[in-house]
Design an enzyme around this catalytic site. Structure first.
Site, PDB file in Angstrom:
ATOM      1  N   LYS A 133      -3.295 -25.875 -29.534  1.00  0.00           N
ATOM      2  CA  LYS A 133      -4.699 -26.289 -29.583  1.00  0.00           C
ATOM      3  C   LYS A 133      -5.243 -25.934 -30.976  1.00  0.00           C
ATOM      4  O   LYS A 133      -4.872 -24.857 -31.461  1.00  0.00           O
ATOM      5  CB  LYS A 133      -5.513 -25.611 -28.488  1.00  0.00           C
ATOM      6  CG  LYS A 133      -5.036 -25.917 -27.075  1.00  0.00           C
ATOM      7  CD  LYS A 133      -5.414 -27.318 -26.602  1.00  0.00           C
ATOM      8  CE  LYS A 133      -4.845 -27.589 -25.218  1.00  0.00           C
ATOM      9  NZ  LYS A 133      -5.215 -28.929 -24.689  1.00  0.00           N
TER      10      LYS A 133
ATOM     11  N   LYS B 245       4.609 -27.748 -25.533  1.00  0.00           N
ATOM     12  CA  LYS B 245       4.285 -29.062 -24.974  1.00  0.00           C
ATOM     13  C   LYS B 245       3.333 -29.800 -25.909  1.00  0.00           C
ATOM     14  O   LYS B 245       2.341 -29.210 -26.356  1.00  0.00           O
ATOM     15  CB  LYS B 245       3.618 -28.893 -23.597  1.00  0.00           C
ATOM     16  CG  LYS B 245       3.086 -30.166 -22.976  1.00  0.00           C
ATOM     17  CD  LYS B 245       2.284 -29.869 -21.719  1.00  0.00           C
ATOM     18  CE  LYS B 245       1.594 -31.098 -21.203  1.00  0.00           C
ATOM     19  NZ  LYS B 245       0.698 -31.701 -22.221  1.00  0.00           N
TER      20      LYS B 245
ATOM     21  N   ASP C  41       0.322 -32.386 -26.729  1.00  0.00           N
ATOM     22  CA  ASP C  41      -0.834 -32.799 -25.951  1.00  0.00           C
ATOM     23  C   ASP C  41      -0.709 -34.303 -25.657  1.00  0.00           C
ATOM     24  O   ASP C  41       0.056 -35.007 -26.310  1.00  0.00           O
ATOM     25  CB  ASP C  41      -2.144 -32.495 -26.685  1.00  0.00           C
ATOM     26  CG  ASP C  41      -3.109 -31.785 -25.745  1.00  0.00           C
ATOM     27  OD1 ASP C  41      -3.718 -30.778 -26.152  1.00  0.00           O
ATOM     28  OD2 ASP C  41      -3.175 -32.209 -24.571  1.00  0.00           O
ATOM     29  N   GLU C  42      -1.440 -34.758 -24.664  1.00  0.00           N
ATOM     30  CA  GLU C  42      -1.272 -36.134 -24.195  1.00  0.00           C
ATOM     31  C   GLU C  42      -1.643 -37.159 -25.258  1.00  0.00           C
ATOM     32  O   GLU C  42      -1.168 -38.304 -25.228  1.00  0.00           O
ATOM     33  CB  GLU C  42      -2.081 -36.385 -22.918  1.00  0.00           C
ATOM     34  CG  GLU C  42      -3.583 -36.392 -23.071  1.00  0.00           C
ATOM     35  CD  GLU C  42      -4.200 -35.009 -23.062  1.00  0.00           C
ATOM     36  OE1 GLU C  42      -5.427 -34.887 -23.222  1.00  0.00           O
ATOM     37  OE2 GLU C  42      -3.421 -34.019 -22.955  1.00  0.00           O
TER      38      GLU C  42
ATOM     39  N   HIS D 204       2.746 -36.500 -17.843  1.00  0.00           N
ATOM     40  CA  HIS D 204       1.333 -36.175 -17.968  1.00  0.00           C
ATOM     41  C   HIS D 204       0.585 -37.309 -17.283  1.00  0.00           C
ATOM     42  O   HIS D 204       1.009 -38.459 -17.341  1.00  0.00           O
ATOM     43  CB  HIS D 204       0.916 -36.071 -19.434  1.00  0.00           C
ATOM     44  CG  HIS D 204      -0.422 -35.410 -19.621  1.00  0.00           C
ATOM     45  ND1 HIS D 204      -1.615 -36.020 -19.266  1.00  0.00           N
ATOM     46  CD2 HIS D 204      -0.740 -34.171 -20.071  1.00  0.00           C
ATOM     47  CE1 HIS D 204      -2.610 -35.175 -19.513  1.00  0.00           C
ATOM     48  NE2 HIS D 204      -2.118 -34.053 -20.001  1.00  0.00           N
TER      49      HIS D 204
ATOM     50  N   LYS E 164     -10.240 -25.917 -15.070  1.00  0.00           N
ATOM     51  CA  LYS E 164     -11.432 -26.589 -15.603  1.00  0.00           C
ATOM     52  C   LYS E 164     -11.571 -28.024 -15.119  1.00  0.00           C
ATOM     53  O   LYS E 164     -12.611 -28.654 -15.337  1.00  0.00           O
ATOM     54  CB  LYS E 164     -11.357 -26.588 -17.143  1.00  0.00           C
ATOM     55  CG  LYS E 164     -10.238 -27.462 -17.703  1.00  0.00           C
ATOM     56  CD  LYS E 164     -10.153 -27.455 -19.226  1.00  0.00           C
ATOM     57  CE  LYS E 164      -9.108 -28.426 -19.703  1.00  0.00           C
ATOM     58  NZ  LYS E 164      -8.869 -28.385 -21.161  1.00  0.00           N
TER      59      LYS E 164
HETATM   60  O1  CAP Z   1      -5.736 -31.299 -22.779  1.00  0.00           O
HETATM   61  C1  CAP Z   1      -5.852 -30.519 -21.803  1.00  0.00           C
HETATM   62  O2  CAP Z   1      -6.910 -30.316 -21.263  1.00  0.00           O
HETATM   63  C2  CAP Z   1      -4.586 -29.897 -21.314  1.00  0.00           C
HETATM   64  O3  CAP Z   1      -3.700 -29.900 -22.397  1.00  0.00           O
HETATM   65  C3  CAP Z   1      -4.848 -28.471 -20.855  1.00  0.00           C
HETATM   66  O4  CAP Z   1      -5.341 -27.699 -21.906  1.00  0.00           O
HETATM   67  P1  CAP Z   1      -5.881 -26.222 -21.615  1.00  0.00           P
HETATM   68  O5  CAP Z   1      -4.749 -25.412 -21.097  1.00  0.00           O
HETATM   69  O6  CAP Z   1      -6.355 -25.746 -22.952  1.00  0.00           O
HETATM   70  O7  CAP Z   1      -6.977 -26.322 -20.636  1.00  0.00           O
HETATM   71  C4  CAP Z   1      -3.979 -30.804 -20.236  1.00  0.00           C
HETATM   72  O8  CAP Z   1      -3.927 -32.084 -20.822  1.00  0.00           O
HETATM   73  C5  CAP Z   1      -4.696 -30.866 -18.933  1.00  0.00           C
HETATM   74  O9  CAP Z   1      -4.339 -29.776 -18.151  1.00  0.00           O
HETATM   75  C6  CAP Z   1      -4.362 -32.138 -18.150  1.00  0.00           C
HETATM   76  O10 CAP Z   1      -4.999 -32.148 -16.904  1.00  0.00           O
HETATM   77  P2  CAP Z   1      -4.175 -32.103 -15.521  1.00  0.00           P
HETATM   78  O11 CAP Z   1      -3.232 -30.954 -15.665  1.00  0.00           O
HETATM   79  O12 CAP Z   1      -5.221 -31.884 -14.480  1.00  0.00           O
HETATM   80  O13 CAP Z   1      -3.513 -33.402 -15.424  1.00  0.00           O
HETATM   81 MG    MG Z   2      -3.811 -31.951 -22.793  1.00  0.00          MG
END
Ligand code: CAP
Ligand code: MG
Length: 426
Positions: free
Chosen positions: A162, A188, A190-191, A280, A321
């Site tokens: 991050k 990992k 990020d998406e 994801h 969150k």
């Molecule tokens: O971008 C984000 O928010 C995350 O990288 C989490 O970051 P944090 O750990 O900093 O919160 C993931 O993409 C979410 O968890 C996806 O949601 P889900 O797992 O519900 O599909």
């Molecule tokens: Mg993410």
């Protein structure tokens, strides 16, 4: 020739056989529709009927779905509405084996936009053996814990650097090194990080894996990388090949935004290389967040398993969150037998930090992955300390120890608990 109308798709005495796909819908009929007329329209429009009476060969009706169950039902926030659980059975011959887009064009297609219903949501599916086994399923599933890592039956841990995007390749790889040497199993992407100029795909792959190798040497533990290959169909196949070429064990795919045809293609290519697939689900909330309309996350997870992903995000059992739906129920389905297809490892992610691990494992068990981005890199002492804190929390909980005691041995965990306690971030 026989004439078929909507009414021919309703038979409440029909008892589905074990070759039929049985789907459960939540339906709120429009004001001018009875539950029966709405149900028959759902079965008709999702198989081979339409609004006008048709004269067809008798054999055509062999492909027709049957609305075979109607029960009153309510969903959160709609108690004042006339809602029904409508069960529809689909004959196997309606479907092209192994073609998920075609299946979804039936059971989650036009019916979601029909005027005959005010609300409709595909809640659940019972997948019959012929159709289910026409899909490959996962290669590894929960077996990744022992086939890729030496994690035994503890949760595997992961972190997303991050900020989500904007780091250079060198910064990304360095964060990976600090997280891996801090005890985490997986770095990992990020998406929304793919092949942008500030952090190009191939450079990110090679530099991160170089750091991975160093971390493995230093820790003696197996480490890996959820490399995001999301892109156009041809780009994704190229990126899968590159991942294999460079010795990565995984690829990550944004399965919803890519589409299931692309996921199926990636699965085929990953079989060839023996790569595991991390799914994801970005964009899932567009159709599963509202309880009265769309397609449930339970069904999304089912589709992903059939198409062959090994890991998928299923939420944090409401500890994190993001809004979650039935994490525990979905996870149980992902572990359960499905005509011999492999299971799937659920990934808990989204607002997690070490202080939430005990409750998370209490609710979801240890057969999960735990991903923390902000919960690692937001640690007051930085990534390496954040990683040590998360690993210590996971190890303690997996061993049945309380994390307060573990924090006495791992000051980084103590700092994390002081900083975030057991709060759910908003
Ligand atoms: O971008 C984000 O928010 C995350 O990288 C989490 O970051 P944090 O750990 O900093 O919160 C993931 O993409 C979410 O968890 C996806 O949601 P889900 O797992 O519900 O599909
Ligand atoms: Mg993410």
């Amino acid at each position: 020739m026989v004439g078929i109308t909507y009414e021919d798709f309703l038979d409440l005495d029909h008892d589905p056989d074990d070759t039929e796909l049985v789907c459960a819908f939540y339906v709120e009929p429009a004001a001018d529709q009875s539950p029966e007329s709405a149900a028959s329209r759902v079965a008709s429009e999702s198989s081979n009927g339409t609004w006008a009476e048709l004269q067809v060969e008798g054999s055509v009706t062999d492909l027709s779905a049957t609305a075979c169950g109607i029960e009153e039902a309510t969903v959160a926030g709609r108690a004042d509405r006339d809602g029904y659980r409508v069960t529809v059975a689909y004959p196997d011959a309606l479907f092209e084996p192994g073609n998920m887009p075609q299946v979804l064009s039936c059971i989650a297609g036009n019916i979601l936009g029909m005027k005959a219903v005010d609300r409709i949501r595909l809640q659940d599916c019972e997948w019959p053996e012929p159709l289910a086994t026409s899909f490959p399923g996962p290669q590894f599933g929960t077996g990744v814990r022992t086939e890729i890592f030496d994690a035994g039956d503890r949760p595997i841990t992961a972190t997303v650097p991050k900020p989500k995007v904007g780091l250079s390749t060198a910064q990304h790889a360095q964060i990976g090194y600090e997280a891996w040497t801090g005890g985490l199993d997986l770095l990992k992407d990020d998406e929304n990080l793919t092949d942008q100029d500030f952090n190009p795909f191939e450079d990110r792959l090679t530099e991160s894996l170089a750091m991975r190798d160093r971390a493995e040497d230093e820790t003696g533990e197996k480490k890996s990388y959820l490399l995001n290959v999301t892109g156009t169909g041809s780009d994704m196949l190229e990126r899968v090949d590159m991942a294999a070429e460079h010795g990565c064990e995984y690829v990550m795919v944004d399965v919803v935004t890519c589409g299931w045809a692309a996921v199926q293609q990636v699965r085929e290519r990953c079989e060839h290389h023996g790569l595991a697939i991390h799914a994801h689900r970005a964009m899932h909330a567009a159709f599963d967040r509202l309880p009265d309309h769309g397609v449930s996350m339970r069904v999304v997870a089912q589709i992903a398993r059939l198409c062959g992903v090994d890991q998928i995000h299923t939420g944090t059992a409401d500890l994190g969150k993001l809004a979650n739906e039935d994490t525990v129920g979905i996870n149980e389905w992902l572990y359960a037998d499905l005509h011999g297809l492999a299971d799937v490892l659920p990934m808990a992610s989204g607002g997690l930090h070490p202080g939430l691990v005990p409750e998370l494992v209490d609710r979801c068990g240890t057969t999960i992955g735990v991903q923390a981005g902000g919960g690692v890199h937001g640690h007051p002492d930085g990534t390496h300390a954040g990683a040590k804190a998360l690993r210590a929390a996971v190890d303690a909980v997996a061993a049945g120890r309380d994390i307060e005691t573990a924090a006495e041995e791992t000051p980084e965990l103590a700092t994390a608990l002081e900083t975030w306690g057991t709060e759910t971030p908003r």
